[in-house]
Design an enzyme around this catalytic site. Structure first.
Site, mmCIF file in Angstrom:
data_model
loop_
_atom_site.group_PDB
_atom_site.id
_atom_site.type_symbol
_atom_site.label_atom_id
_atom_site.label_comp_id
_atom_site.label_asym_id
_atom_site.label_seq_id
_atom_site.Cartn_x
_atom_site.Cartn_y
_atom_site.Cartn_z
ATOM 1 N N HIS A 146 0.933 -1.263 0.015
ATOM 2 C CA HIS A 146 -0.069 0.061 -0.144
ATOM 3 C C HIS A 146 1.009 1.253 -0.062
ATOM 4 O O HIS A 146 0.328 2.332 -0.494
ATOM 5 C CB HIS A 146 -0.708 0.023 1.049
ATOM 6 C CG HIS A 146 -2.179 0.577 0.887
ATOM 7 N ND1 HIS A 146 -2.655 1.697 0.105
ATOM 8 C CD2 HIS A 146 -3.552 0.368 1.407
ATOM 9 C CE1 HIS A 146 -3.855 1.780 0.168
ATOM 10 N NE2 HIS A 146 -4.502 1.161 0.929
ATOM 11 N N ALA A 147 2.145 1.390 0.399
ATOM 12 C CA ALA A 147 2.950 2.256 0.312
ATOM 13 C C ALA A 147 2.968 2.815 -1.105
ATOM 14 O O ALA A 147 3.820 3.927 -1.315
ATOM 15 C CB ALA A 147 4.367 2.106 1.147
#
Length: 532
Positions: A146-147
């Site tokens: 998700h980064a």
């Protein structure tokens, strides 16, 4: 070299052994459209390799700043190895939907290797016993941290490895790829020092930008255009505590045409309102069957993209969020839709008053070392069991293309999303639209939802009830006019750790579809142990 924003970095800080922070999807393909009707593993490797330049996430890895004095950086990985990231596996016989969901959950539960580019693709063969799928179909289970991406930039990454025609060539390479040299400790510390100097000025600018929005919000509240009455903590349910290391995954695919029919039940209703109502109905059926239905409505966090037109290909997360009631306290599907629509409209008004983009800017000023420490302490101290949360789950809507997509010549049949869960938020429900279908899937903790197939059946039954109400509104109005039974009026909130009843209530039997794909059947709503 590019630094992560505070929002992107927060997903790195939140990651623990029990809470890997990657998102992804389960996509199923029909190889009959490929040359000779066959797609081999090496064909997929070659297809992806020719398209690595279409998304920056493919070959970029993290570099941490010593002591977490600043947020990490992305660099082009000099040791990139495509075959490490693209794996190959097959289901044992019989190769059915349940086996595929179990395997997807197990693979999704494993964290990504943080020393390499943060993505994995797993090609899964042996799906020949899933009704509704052509023989020889295969799946691609993706995992991307998700980064690196949010839902909308994930669509850009997906489009990079797909084409509109089976034999389309890859996009032209604008410039040759070059790996980066790993930055030294001195360079990273110097960058951290420079960034810290400008922080006060940047914070002052964001505060100045938010003042008109706050004034607008105050005026809207005074005029009655926005209500703050619904701003309260979400009720505690079985998905509100600490999560474990194991996951479950399931989902159902529906007709997008049917969803548009449901929108006619209420002027101004959106596709998102309909899908949130379906989710609320599923929770109502599931928790009610176990004697755990809370008196107050459950609440969902719905991400809002603040990605501008010129930021379509940018890495990372450009999102804000709104909190929406799921109407789980309402049995009637039409009344639930009205409640969800009103809640979503009010939440949008609040977000628009301040500005979704402005709200997201405040995350940039989160101290990196403090953020990482706070995330670890939250997990180690078990604060999820003691602190009330603003929402119970995440429902994220990811709109996809209406035209067919192809990978290595194989046509994409259906796509369902996967996502991260964490302490206090034990379920995420991505809503993916593609072509004339829209799919709801969910990822949850195995101890919280031990019977994922039953929850998926509840999703189907909730969808069918709302569709039946849209197709026969007169019958729905007649049912709504009947007085509610005394038992429902006297319901009390369930205990925090209420055990499932042995004799569970039976949800309505309605027309349904085969798990995940298509075909008529009648579901058996019998909650119980169904552990992956």
């Amino acid at each position: 070299m590019q630094q992560l924003s505070a929002t992107d970095a927060s997903f790195v800080y939140m990651e623990t052994p029990n809470t890997p922070m990657h998102i992804g999807s389960l996509a199923i393909y029909d190889p009959s459209t490929a040359p000779n009707g066959l797609v081999r593993y090496k064909d997929i490797l070659a297809h992806i390799e020719a398209r690595l330049h279409t998304a920056r996430s493919f070959r970029q890895r993290l570099v941490q700043v010593p002591g977490n004095l600043d947020h990490p950086y992305w660099i082009e990985d000099p040791d990139f190895d495509l075959e490490f990231h693209v794996r190959h596996i097959a289901l044992p016989a019989p190769g059915d939907w349940r086996q595929l969901c179990i395997l997807a959950a197990r693979i999704h539960a494993r964290a990504l290797d943080m020393s390499k580019p943060l993505w994995e693709f797993t090609i899964i063969e042996g799906l020949d016993n899933i009704p509704g799928l052509p023989k020889g179909s295969f799946a691609l289970l993706s995992k991307v941290h998700h980064a690196a991406i949010d839902g909308m930039s994930g669509v850009d990454m997906t489009s990079g490895i797909h084409s509109l025609e089976p034999g389309s060539p890859p996009p032209a390479v604008e410039k040759p790829w070059k790996p980066d040299a790993r930055p030294g400790v001195g360079e990273l510390l110097f960058r951290s020092y420079i960034n810290s100097i400008g922080q006060p000025l940047r914070l002052a600018q964001v505060v100045a930008q938010s003042v008109p929005g706050l004034a607008k919000l105050g005026a809207s509240v005074t005029k009655g255009e926005v209500s703050l009455a619904g701003m309260k903590a979400a009720p505690r349910t079985r998905i509100s505590g600490k999560v474990g290391a194991h996951r479950v995954f399931e989902g159902r695919a529906f007709s997008l045409r049917d969803v548009k029919v449901m929108r006619t039940l209420l002027d101004g209703a959106t596709v998102n309102d309909v899908m949130l109502t379906v989710v609320g109905g599923a929770f109502h059926k599931y928790l009610d069957s176990k004697g755990e239905l809370p008196a107050d409505p459950m609440q969902a966090m719905a991400p809002i993209s603040v990605r501008a037109e010129g930021e379509k290909g940018a890495m990372g997360n450009l999102v804000s969020a709104m909190i929406v009631s799921l109407g789980t306290d309402i049995a009637d599907p039409v009344e639930r839709l009205k409640a969800v629509h009103a809640s979503a409209k009010n939440s949008k008004a609040m977000t628009n008053a301040v500005g979704a983009k402005t709200l997201s800017e405040y995350s940039k000023f989160m101290p990196s070392a403090l953020a990482g420490l706070g995330a670890r302490l939250y997990t180690r101290l078990g604060l999820a069991n003691q602190v009330d949360q603003p929402f119970n789950c995440v429902v994220t809507n990811v709109p996809g293309p209406r035209v067919p997509l192809y990978m290595a010549g194989a046509r994409l049949v259906v796509q369902m999303g996967t996502g991260p869960i964490f302490d206090g938020m034990g379920m995420i429900l991505p809503v993916y639209s593609y072509g004339d279908t829209i799919a709801i899937s969910f990822t949850s903790d195995r101890n919280m939802i031990p019977d994922p197939q039953f929850f998926a059946d509840c999703l189907q039954a909730s969808f069918d009830e709302l569709l039946a109400a849209a197709q026969n509104p007169d019958a729905s109005l007649a049912a709504a006019a009947k007085p509610a039974p005394a038992k429902a009026a006297a319901r009390k909130p369930a205990a925090k750790k209420a055990a499932p009843k042995k004799a569970a209530a039976t949800a309505p039997k309605t027309a349904s579809a085969k798990p995940g794909i298509t075909g008529p059947r009648k579901p058996t709503f019998k909650p119980g142990k169904d552990i992956n």
